[in-house]
Design a protein around this motif. Structure first.
Motif, PDB file in Angstrom:
ATOM      1  N   ILE A 124       0.823  -1.212   0.000  1.00  5.64           N
ATOM      2  CA  ILE A 124       0.000   0.000   0.000  1.00  5.64           C
ATOM      3  C   ILE A 124       0.858   1.264   0.000  1.00  5.64           C
ATOM      4  O   ILE A 124       0.503   2.267  -0.629  1.00  5.64           O
ATOM      5  N   GLN A 125       1.999   1.216   0.681  1.00 10.07           N
ATOM      6  CA  GLN A 125       2.917   2.362   0.699  1.00 10.07           C
ATOM      7  C   GLN A 125       3.419   2.662  -0.714  1.00 10.07           C
ATOM      8  O   GLN A 125       3.453   3.817  -1.141  1.00 10.07           O
ATOM      9  N   GLN A 126       3.780   1.621  -1.433  1.00 13.40           N
ATOM     10  CA  GLN A 126       4.333   1.792  -2.777  1.00 13.40           C
ATOM     11  C   GLN A 126       3.282   2.302  -3.766  1.00 13.40           C
ATOM     12  O   GLN A 126       3.557   3.212  -4.543  1.00 13.40           O
ATOM     13  N   ILE A 127       2.079   1.733  -3.727  1.00 17.40           N
ATOM     14  CA  ILE A 127       1.045   2.188  -4.666  1.00 17.40           C
ATOM     15  C   ILE A 127       0.616   3.612  -4.318  1.00 17.40           C
ATOM     16  O   ILE A 127       0.348   4.419  -5.202  1.00 17.40           O
ATOM     17  N   SER A 128       0.580   3.926  -3.027  1.00 21.31           N
ATOM     18  CA  SER A 128       0.241   5.274  -2.592  1.00 21.31           C
ATOM     19  C   SER A 128       1.243   6.281  -3.146  1.00 21.31           C
ATOM     20  O   SER A 128       0.859   7.323  -3.691  1.00 21.31           O
ATOM     21  N   LYS A 129       2.518   5.967  -3.022  1.00 21.05           N
ATOM     22  CA  LYS A 129       3.576   6.859  -3.506  1.00 21.05           C
ATOM     23  C   LYS A 129       3.545   6.965  -5.029  1.00 21.05           C
ATOM     24  O   LYS A 129       3.622   8.057  -5.590  1.00 21.05           O
ATOM     25  N   GLU A 130       3.410   5.840  -5.693  1.00 16.03           N
ATOM     26  CA  GLU A 130       3.416   5.805  -7.161  1.00 16.03           C
ATOM     27  C   GLU A 130       2.244   6.594  -7.758  1.00 16.03           C
ATOM     28  O   GLU A 130       2.402   7.295  -8.750  1.00 16.03           O
ATOM     29  N   ILE A 163      -6.810   4.856  -0.592  1.00 10.15           N
ATOM     30  CA  ILE A 163      -6.715   3.522  -1.199  1.00 10.15           C
ATOM     31  C   ILE A 163      -7.492   2.501  -0.372  1.00 10.15           C
ATOM     32  O   ILE A 163      -8.228   1.677  -0.921  1.00 10.15           O
ATOM     33  N   ARG A 164      -7.359   2.584   0.946  1.00 13.12           N
ATOM     34  CA  ARG A 164      -8.142   1.677   1.818  1.00 13.12           C
ATOM     35  C   ARG A 164      -9.649   1.919   1.625  1.00 13.12           C
ATOM     36  O   ARG A 164     -10.432   0.979   1.603  1.00 13.12           O
ATOM     37  N   TYR A 165     -10.027   3.189   1.508  1.00 11.04           N
ATOM     38  CA  TYR A 165     -11.443   3.520   1.317  1.00 11.04           C
ATOM     39  C   TYR A 165     -11.938   2.977  -0.026  1.00 11.04           C
ATOM     40  O   TYR A 165     -13.038   2.424  -0.103  1.00 11.04           O
ATOM     41  N   TYR A 166     -11.135   3.133  -1.078  1.00 12.49           N
ATOM     42  CA  TYR A 166     -11.530   2.592  -2.381  1.00 12.49           C
ATOM     43  C   TYR A 166     -11.760   1.088  -2.286  1.00 12.49           C
ATOM     44  O   TYR A 166     -12.691   0.552  -2.879  1.00 12.49           O
ATOM     45  N   GLU A 167     -10.930   0.408  -1.527  1.00 13.66           N
ATOM     46  CA  GLU A 167     -11.117  -1.036  -1.336  1.00 13.66           C
ATOM     47  C   GLU A 167     -12.411  -1.294  -0.566  1.00 13.66           C
ATOM     48  O   GLU A 167     -13.202  -2.169  -0.931  1.00 13.66           O
ATOM     49  N   LYS A 168     -12.633  -0.515   0.489  1.00 12.60           N
ATOM     50  CA  LYS A 168     -13.814  -0.704   1.340  1.00 12.60           C
ATOM     51  C   LYS A 168     -15.115  -0.571   0.545  1.00 12.60           C
ATOM     52  O   LYS A 168     -16.067  -1.318   0.770  1.00 12.60           O
ATOM     53  N   ILE A 169     -15.154   0.384  -0.399  1.00 12.46           N
ATOM     54  CA  ILE A 169     -16.396   0.607  -1.156  1.00 12.46           C
ATOM     55  C   ILE A 169     -16.452  -0.194  -2.456  1.00 12.46           C
ATOM     56  O   ILE A 169     -17.379  -0.043  -3.243  1.00 12.46           O
ATOM     57  N   GLY A 170     -15.442  -1.039  -2.671  1.00 12.95           N
ATOM     58  CA  GLY A 170     -15.495  -1.955  -3.813  1.00 12.95           C
ATOM     59  C   GLY A 170     -14.907  -1.433  -5.106  1.00 12.95           C
ATOM     60  O   GLY A 170     -15.197  -1.982  -6.173  1.00 12.95           O
ATOM     61  N   LEU A 171     -14.090  -0.392  -5.045  1.00 15.38           N
ATOM     62  CA  LEU A 171     -13.435   0.104  -6.257  1.00 15.38           C
ATOM     63  C   LEU A 171     -12.126  -0.627  -6.549  1.00 15.38           C
ATOM     64  O   LEU A 171     -11.695  -0.693  -7.690  1.00 15.38           O
ATOM     65  N   LEU A 172     -11.502  -1.131  -5.519  1.00 14.04           N
ATOM     66  CA  LEU A 172     -10.252  -1.878  -5.643  1.00 14.04           C
ATOM     67  C   LEU A 172     -10.425  -3.254  -5.021  1.00 14.04           C
ATOM     68  O   LEU A 172     -11.148  -3.391  -4.028  1.00 14.04           O
ATOM     69  N   HIS A 173      -9.739  -4.224  -5.595  1.00 12.70           N
ATOM     70  CA  HIS A 173      -9.812  -5.589  -5.088  1.00 12.70           C
ATOM     71  C   HIS A 173      -8.407  -6.188  -5.052  1.00 12.70           C
ATOM     72  O   HIS A 173      -8.107  -7.115  -5.818  1.00 12.70           O
ATOM     73  N   GLY A 194       0.363   8.853  -6.018  1.00 10.81           N
ATOM     74  CA  GLY A 194       0.145  10.158  -5.393  1.00 10.81           C
ATOM     75  C   GLY A 194      -1.196  10.241  -4.684  1.00 10.81           C
ATOM     76  O   GLY A 194      -1.800  11.309  -4.599  1.00 10.81           O
ATOM     77  N   ILE A 195      -1.666   9.110  -4.197  1.00 13.07           N
ATOM     78  CA  ILE A 195      -2.954   9.010  -3.506  1.00 13.07           C
ATOM     79  C   ILE A 195      -2.669   8.514  -2.086  1.00 13.07           C
ATOM     80  O   ILE A 195      -1.838   7.637  -1.893  1.00 13.07           O
ATOM     81  N   SER A 196      -3.381   9.062  -1.116  1.00 12.88           N
ATOM     82  CA  SER A 196      -3.120   8.667   0.268  1.00 12.88           C
ATOM     83  C   SER A 196      -3.476   7.202   0.516  1.00 12.88           C
ATOM     84  O   SER A 196      -4.340   6.625  -0.163  1.00 12.88           O
ATOM     85  N   LYS A 197      -2.810   6.625   1.490  1.00 12.53           N
ATOM     86  CA  LYS A 197      -3.099   5.237   1.866  1.00 12.53           C
ATOM     87  C   LYS A 197      -4.540   5.117   2.363  1.00 12.53           C
ATOM     88  O   LYS A 197      -5.210   4.117   2.090  1.00 12.53           O
ATOM     89  N   ASP A 198      -5.015   6.145   3.079  1.00 16.14           N
ATOM     90  CA  ASP A 198      -6.404   6.117   3.554  1.00 16.14           C
ATOM     91  C   ASP A 198      -7.384   6.076   2.388  1.00 16.14           C
ATOM     92  O   ASP A 198      -8.394   5.360   2.436  1.00 16.14           O
TER      93      ASP A 198
END
Length: 149
Positions: free
Chosen positions: A3-9, A17-27, A11-15
Motif C-alpha cells: 500500500i505504501q508503494q502504490i500510494s507513492k506511485e 486507497i483503503r477507502y476505495y477497497e472498502k467501497i469496492g473500487l479496488l480488489h 500520489g494518492i493517500s493510503k487512507d
C-alpha cells in the motif's frame, strides 16, 4: 507492491486507497500474512479513479465505470457507461463555457494603477466590478437553479 508503494506511485493517500477497497473500487490480493498486494492493474485502476474524480464524477458513478471492467461485455453495461460519459461530457462542456466567461470577466477588470487612484474612483471601480460579476452570474446561471460548488 504494498500500500505504501502504490500510494507513492499514484500520489494518492493510503487512507484513500483503503477507502476505495472498502467501497469496492479496488480488489487487491492478500498475502499469506493478510497484507494487501497490489499489481500494475491496481495502480492503473487507482489512476483511473483519480482522473474520473478530477473530472467531477462522484464515487457512485466511478464505481459503475471501474467495475464495468470486471464484468463480461453486455449491451446493458455499455449503455450504462456510455450514458454516464455522455452526461458528464455535457456537464464538463458547460463548466468549460462557464470558466471561459469567468476568465473573460477577470481579463476585463480595470484595475487602478495606485491606491490613490482607487481611493478617488472607488465607487466607479466597485460599480464596474459588480456589473461584471452580475453579468457573468446571469450568463452562468442561465435560468437554471444556481448550484454552489
Amino acid at each position: 507492491m504494498n500500500i505504501q508503494q502504490i500510494s507513492k506511485e499514484a500520489g494518492i493517500s493510503k487512507d484513500a486507497i483503503r477507502y476505495y477497497e472498502k467501497i469496492g473500487l479496488l480488489h487487491p490480493k492478500r498475502s499469506d500474512n493478510n497484507y494487501r498486494v497490489f499489481d500494475q492493474f491496481d495502480l492503473e485502476r487507482v489512476k483511473m479513479i483519480a482522473v474520473l474524480q478530477y473530472a467531477q464524477f462522484d464515487l457512485k458513478e466511478i464505481k459503475v465505470i471501474v467495475n464495468s471492467i470486471d464484468l463480461p461485455p453486455s449491451d446493458e453495461c455499455n449503455r450504462q457507461v456510455a450514458a454516464l460519459f455522455k452526461a458528464k461530457n455535457f456537464e464538463l462542456q458547460k463548466r468549460i463555457r462557464d470558466y471561459q466567461l469567468i476568465l473573460q470577466m477577470v481579463g476585463n477588470f480595470r484595475l487602478p494603477e495606485s491606491s490613490e487612484e482607487f481611493a478617488s474612483e472607488k465607487e466607479e471601480y466597485l460599480l464596474q466590478t459588480m456589473h461584471l460579476i452580475s453579468d457573468v452570474f446571469a450568463k452562468i446561471k442561465g435560468g437554471e437553479e444556481w448550484k454552489s460548488m
